[in-house]
Design a protein around this motif. Structure first.
Motif, PDB file in Angstrom:
ATOM      1  N   TRP A  84       0.831  -1.202   0.000  1.00 39.73           N
ATOM      2  CA  TRP A  84       0.000   0.000   0.000  1.00 39.73           C
ATOM      3  C   TRP A  84       0.867   1.254   0.000  1.00 39.73           C
ATOM      4  O   TRP A  84       0.596   2.206  -0.725  1.00 39.73           O
ATOM      5  N   LEU A  85       1.927   1.250   0.799  1.00 39.97           N
ATOM      6  CA  LEU A  85       2.841   2.397   0.817  1.00 39.97           C
ATOM      7  C   LEU A  85       3.537   2.579  -0.530  1.00 39.97           C
ATOM      8  O   LEU A  85       3.666   3.697  -1.034  1.00 39.97           O
ATOM      9  N   VAL A  86       3.976   1.477  -1.123  1.00 39.63           N
ATOM     10  CA  VAL A  86       4.701   1.554  -2.393  1.00 39.63           C
ATOM     11  C   VAL A  86       3.761   1.950  -3.533  1.00 39.63           C
ATOM     12  O   VAL A  86       4.166   2.667  -4.451  1.00 39.63           O
ATOM     13  N   ILE A  87       2.514   1.523  -3.466  1.00 42.31           N
ATOM     14  CA  ILE A  87       1.541   1.929  -4.491  1.00 42.31           C
ATOM     15  C   ILE A  87       1.392   3.443  -4.498  1.00 42.31           C
ATOM     16  O   ILE A  87       1.437   4.080  -5.558  1.00 42.31           O
ATOM     17  N   VAL A  88       1.226   4.024  -3.321  1.00 39.90           N
ATOM     18  CA  VAL A  88       1.070   5.480  -3.237  1.00 39.90           C
ATOM     19  C   VAL A  88       2.325   6.179  -3.744  1.00 39.90           C
ATOM     20  O   VAL A  88       2.253   7.135  -4.524  1.00 39.90           O
ATOM     21  N   ALA A  89       3.502   5.679  -3.334  1.00 45.37           N
ATOM     22  CA  ALA A  89       4.754   6.290  -3.783  1.00 45.37           C
ATOM     23  C   ALA A  89       4.936   6.144  -5.290  1.00 45.37           C
ATOM     24  O   ALA A  89       5.378   7.079  -5.971  1.00 45.37           O
ATOM     25  N   GLY A  96      -0.393  10.823 -13.241  1.00 39.54           N
ATOM     26  CA  GLY A  96      -1.521  10.383 -14.074  1.00 39.54           C
ATOM     27  C   GLY A  96      -2.757  10.035 -13.298  1.00 39.54           C
ATOM     28  O   GLY A  96      -3.780  10.687 -13.438  1.00 39.54           O
ATOM     29  N   THR A  97      -2.706   8.991 -12.460  1.00 41.88           N
ATOM     30  CA  THR A  97      -3.891   8.553 -11.728  1.00 41.88           C
ATOM     31  C   THR A  97      -3.500   8.127 -10.325  1.00 41.88           C
ATOM     32  O   THR A  97      -2.337   7.914 -10.021  1.00 41.88           O
ATOM     33  N   GLY A  98      -4.502   7.969  -9.483  1.00 34.92           N
ATOM     34  CA  GLY A  98      -4.292   7.441  -8.142  1.00 34.92           C
ATOM     35  C   GLY A  98      -4.193   8.519  -7.085  1.00 34.92           C
ATOM     36  O   GLY A  98      -4.029   9.703  -7.369  1.00 34.92           O
ATOM     37  N   ILE A  99      -4.281   8.062  -5.850  1.00 36.42           N
ATOM     38  CA  ILE A  99      -4.258   9.001  -4.729  1.00 36.42           C
ATOM     39  C   ILE A  99      -2.872   9.608  -4.535  1.00 36.42           C
ATOM     40  O   ILE A  99      -2.732  10.742  -4.090  1.00 36.42           O
ATOM     41  N   GLY A 123      -4.436   6.487   5.305  1.00 35.10           N
ATOM     42  CA  GLY A 123      -4.325   5.853   6.612  1.00 35.10           C
ATOM     43  C   GLY A 123      -5.507   4.963   6.923  1.00 35.10           C
ATOM     44  O   GLY A 123      -5.354   3.859   7.443  1.00 35.10           O
ATOM     45  N   PHE A 124      -6.714   5.431   6.590  1.00 34.86           N
ATOM     46  CA  PHE A 124      -7.914   4.641   6.849  1.00 34.86           C
ATOM     47  C   PHE A 124      -7.911   3.355   6.024  1.00 34.86           C
ATOM     48  O   PHE A 124      -8.233   2.283   6.539  1.00 34.86           O
ATOM     49  N   VAL A 125      -7.553   3.452   4.752  1.00 31.99           N
ATOM     50  CA  VAL A 125      -7.499   2.251   3.896  1.00 31.99           C
ATOM     51  C   VAL A 125      -6.433   1.288   4.410  1.00 31.99           C
ATOM     52  O   VAL A 125      -6.651   0.071   4.466  1.00 31.99           O
ATOM     53  N   GLY A 126      -5.275   1.815   4.809  1.00 29.91           N
ATOM     54  CA  GLY A 126      -4.228   0.966   5.379  1.00 29.91           C
ATOM     55  C   GLY A 126      -4.690   0.272   6.646  1.00 29.91           C
ATOM     56  O   GLY A 126      -4.434  -0.915   6.855  1.00 29.91           O
ATOM     57  N   LEU A 128      -7.800  -0.406   7.409  1.00 33.40           N
ATOM     58  CA  LEU A 128      -8.792  -1.392   6.989  1.00 33.40           C
ATOM     59  C   LEU A 128      -8.125  -2.673   6.494  1.00 33.40           C
ATOM     60  O   LEU A 128      -8.521  -3.783   6.882  1.00 33.40           O
ATOM     61  N   PHE A 129      -7.094  -2.538   5.652  1.00 30.18           N
ATOM     62  CA  PHE A 129      -6.340  -3.708   5.190  1.00 30.18           C
ATOM     63  C   PHE A 129      -5.751  -4.471   6.370  1.00 30.18           C
ATOM     64  O   PHE A 129      -5.824  -5.702   6.438  1.00 30.18           O
ATOM     65  N   ASP A 130      -5.153  -3.741   7.307  1.00 37.71           N
ATOM     66  CA  ASP A 130      -4.536  -4.385   8.459  1.00 37.71           C
ATOM     67  C   ASP A 130      -5.571  -5.129   9.300  1.00 37.71           C
ATOM     68  O   ASP A 130      -5.335  -6.253   9.738  1.00 37.71           O
ATOM     69  N   ARG A 131      -6.715  -4.528   9.523  1.00 41.24           N
ATOM     70  CA  ARG A 131      -7.769  -5.178  10.311  1.00 41.24           C
ATOM     71  C   ARG A 131      -8.297  -6.425   9.605  1.00 41.24           C
ATOM     72  O   ARG A 131      -8.558  -7.436  10.248  1.00 41.24           O
ATOM     73  N   LEU A 132      -8.492  -6.341   8.292  1.00 37.36           N
ATOM     74  CA  LEU A 132      -8.976  -7.513   7.553  1.00 37.36           C
ATOM     75  C   LEU A 132      -7.985  -8.669   7.638  1.00 37.36           C
ATOM     76  O   LEU A 132      -8.378  -9.821   7.886  1.00 37.36           O
ATOM     77  N   PHE A 133      -6.707  -8.379   7.453  1.00 39.83           N
ATOM     78  CA  PHE A 133      -5.712  -9.437   7.552  1.00 39.83           C
ATOM     79  C   PHE A 133      -5.527  -9.890   8.997  1.00 39.83           C
ATOM     80  O   PHE A 133      -5.177 -11.045   9.242  1.00 39.83           O
ATOM     81  N   GLY A 134      -5.768  -9.006   9.966  1.00 37.46           N
ATOM     82  CA  GLY A 134      -5.742  -9.407  11.367  1.00 37.46           C
ATOM     83  C   GLY A 134      -6.853 -10.398  11.673  1.00 37.46           C
ATOM     84  O   GLY A 134      -6.642 -11.378  12.389  1.00 37.46           O
ATOM     85  N   LEU A 135      -8.037 -10.140  11.132  1.00 32.94           N
ATOM     86  CA  LEU A 135      -9.142 -11.090  11.307  1.00 32.94           C
ATOM     87  C   LEU A 135      -8.839 -12.419  10.626  1.00 32.94           C
ATOM     88  O   LEU A 135      -9.120 -13.483  11.187  1.00 32.94           O
ATOM     89  N   LEU A 136      -8.266 -12.366   9.429  1.00 30.36           N
ATOM     90  CA  LEU A 136      -7.882 -13.594   8.739  1.00 30.36           C
ATOM     91  C   LEU A 136      -6.827 -14.353   9.530  1.00 30.36           C
ATOM     92  O   LEU A 136      -6.903 -15.582   9.665  1.00 30.36           O
ATOM     93  N   GLN A 137      -5.868 -13.638  10.095  1.00 31.22           N
ATOM     94  CA  GLN A 137      -4.828 -14.273  10.892  1.00 31.22           C
ATOM     95  C   GLN A 137      -5.434 -14.942  12.125  1.00 31.22           C
ATOM     96  O   GLN A 137      -5.053 -16.062  12.476  1.00 31.22           O
ATOM     97  N   HIS A 138      -6.366 -14.280  12.768  1.00 31.87           N
ATOM     98  CA  HIS A 138      -7.039 -14.880  13.922  1.00 31.87           C
ATOM     99  C   HIS A 138      -7.849 -16.101  13.510  1.00 31.87           C
ATOM    100  O   HIS A 138      -7.872 -17.104  14.214  1.00 31.87           O
ATOM    101  N   TRP A 139      -8.468 -16.035  12.353  1.00 30.64           N
ATOM    102  CA  TRP A 139      -9.304 -17.131  11.873  1.00 30.64           C
ATOM    103  C   TRP A 139      -8.497 -18.390  11.586  1.00 30.64           C
ATOM    104  O   TRP A 139      -8.967 -19.493  11.817  1.00 30.64           O
TER     105      TRP A 139
END
Length: 146
Positions: A84-89, A96-99, A123-126, A128-139
């Motif tokens: 996510w950090l590298v995409i923004v950079a 051209g495009t993107g945040i 930050g919010f998207v990051g 969100l990604f972290d929380r989703l993968f945290g839930l997957l990790q717990h699962w």
């Protein structure tokens, strides 16, 4: 981002170079955690699978992958943050495009409010990604509460 000029020289296309840089920078945590997870599978699990006559593929599918899954997902969780950090950079560099491009454009226009808003969105998207993968990790972890 140091691989960006190298990628541009080799691939001659900015979009493919961006994908190359994102892949190169984000794959290492997943690879390292996968190796760690697989090498730390309890030997007694492998002995049981062997004594029951499980094939190598069956052992990988039913013993090694489930035992290594928490480590693999932890690596994916780190990798998605790096990606996510590298995409923004990369968007800032490519334009051209993107945040990332939006932030660079707003910086050039001296619109600080838009920049801060974009940083909050990133930050919010990051998060969100972290929380989703945290839930997957717990699962995928052993001993989880059902």
């Amino acid at each position: 981002m140091a691989t960006f000029p190298l990628g541009l020289g080799l691939l001659k296309d900015s979009e493919n170079t961006a994908l190359f840089v994102i892949a190169i920078t984000s794959m290492w945590p997943t690879l390292i955690n996968t190796k760690f997870g697989v090498s730390n599978v309890d030997k007694s699990y492998l002995d049981v699978a062997r004594s029951l006559g499980a094939s190598k593929w069956r052992t990988i599918q039913k013993v090694i992958l489930p035992a290594a899954a928490p480590s693999i997902v932890a690596g994916l969780r780190i990798s998605i943050g790096i990606a996510w950090l590298v995409i923004v950079a990369a968007e800032i560099l490519l334009g051209g495009t993107g945040i990332g491009y939006f932030i660079w454009n707003e910086w050039n226009n001296l619109s600080i409010t838009s920049i801060i808003t974009a940083i909050i969105v990133i930050g919010f998207v990051g998060l969100l990604f972290d929380r989703l993968f945290g839930l997957l990790q717990h699962w995928v972890s052993f001993g989880r509460q059902v």
